[in-house]
Design a protein around this motif. Structure first.
Motif, PDB file in Angstrom:
ATOM      1  N   UNK A 175       0.831  -1.210   0.000  1.00  0.00           N
ATOM      2  CA  UNK A 175       0.000   0.000   0.000  1.00  0.00           C
ATOM      3  C   UNK A 175       0.859   1.251   0.000  1.00  0.00           C
ATOM      4  N   UNK A 176       1.912   1.250   0.800  1.00  0.00           N
ATOM      5  CA  UNK A 176       2.819   2.396   0.844  1.00  0.00           C
ATOM      6  C   UNK A 176       3.490   2.607  -0.508  1.00  0.00           C
ATOM      7  N   UNK A 183      12.076   7.818  -9.053  1.00  0.00           N
ATOM      8  CA  UNK A 183      11.788   6.408  -8.765  1.00  0.00           C
ATOM      9  C   UNK A 183      12.919   5.800  -7.942  1.00  0.00           C
ATOM     10  N   UNK A 184      14.161   6.124  -8.296  1.00  0.00           N
ATOM     11  CA  UNK A 184      15.299   5.621  -7.519  1.00  0.00           C
ATOM     12  C   UNK A 184      15.244   6.127  -6.081  1.00  0.00           C
ATOM     13  N   UNK A 185      14.877   7.388  -5.903  1.00  0.00           N
ATOM     14  CA  UNK A 185      14.750   7.947  -4.555  1.00  0.00           C
ATOM     15  C   UNK A 185      13.652   7.233  -3.782  1.00  0.00           C
ATOM     16  N   UNK A 215      11.961   3.333   0.496  1.00  0.00           N
ATOM     17  CA  UNK A 215      11.272   2.099   0.891  1.00  0.00           C
ATOM     18  C   UNK A 215      12.274   1.107   1.459  1.00  0.00           C
ATOM     19  N   UNK A 216      13.448   1.030   0.869  1.00  0.00           N
ATOM     20  CA  UNK A 216      14.461   0.078   1.327  1.00  0.00           C
ATOM     21  C   UNK A 216      14.985   0.439   2.706  1.00  0.00           C
ATOM     22  N   UNK A 217      15.075   1.721   3.034  1.00  0.00           N
ATOM     23  CA  UNK A 217      15.596   2.113   4.341  1.00  0.00           C
ATOM     24  C   UNK A 217      14.542   2.010   5.426  1.00  0.00           C
TER      25      UNK A 217
END
Length: 134
Positions: free
Chosen positions: A94-95, A124-126, A131-133
């Protein structure tokens, strides 16, 4: 007789040099084989050291189990169950969908309804990094 003796000495010298060359070659082969065995032994030692380190880490972790069990009730610690993992995946989806929509809304449109710009790739990379962090 002097010339015959010179020929015999020359042939003997060539034979001695040939034997010396062959012996030198055999010694170098022996050293190469010994070096190869040492490298294989070093690789085995390294693998065993890695296994020992893994076992030490597991032992250290298992020695903390009683401490975790002692504090699990007062702190309300519980093992994760399947619902928790499923809920986390749905939250992440959802996020990600909401973030993707915000990024898509901010993108400049080139060539109709859909377009691509280098800034879109950066955004998109940002987003992926955020999301990864999290």
């Amino acid at each position: 007789m002097g010339q015959g003796l010179a020929v015999v000495v020359a042939v003997a010298g060539i034979a001695v040099l040939s034997i010396g060359g062959v012996l030198g070659y055999l010694v170098s082969l022996h050293i190469a084989a010994w070096s190869s065995e040492n490298r294989a032994l070093d690789a085995q030692i390294s693998a065993k050291q890695h296994q020992v380190q893994q076992l030490r880490n597991e032992l250290e972790f298992r020695t903390r189990f009683p401490e975790l069990e002692r504090w699990s009730d007062p702190l309300g610690l519980q093992p994760a169950d399947g619902r928790q993992y499923g809920q986390n995946v749905r939250d992440i989806d959802a996020l990600a969908a909401a973030s993707n929509q915000r990024v898509a809304d901010k993108l400049p449109r080139v060539g109709g309804a859909k377009g691509y710009t280098p800034q879109a790739r950066d955004q998109i990379d940002t987003l992926i990094d955020k999301i990864a962090t999290n």
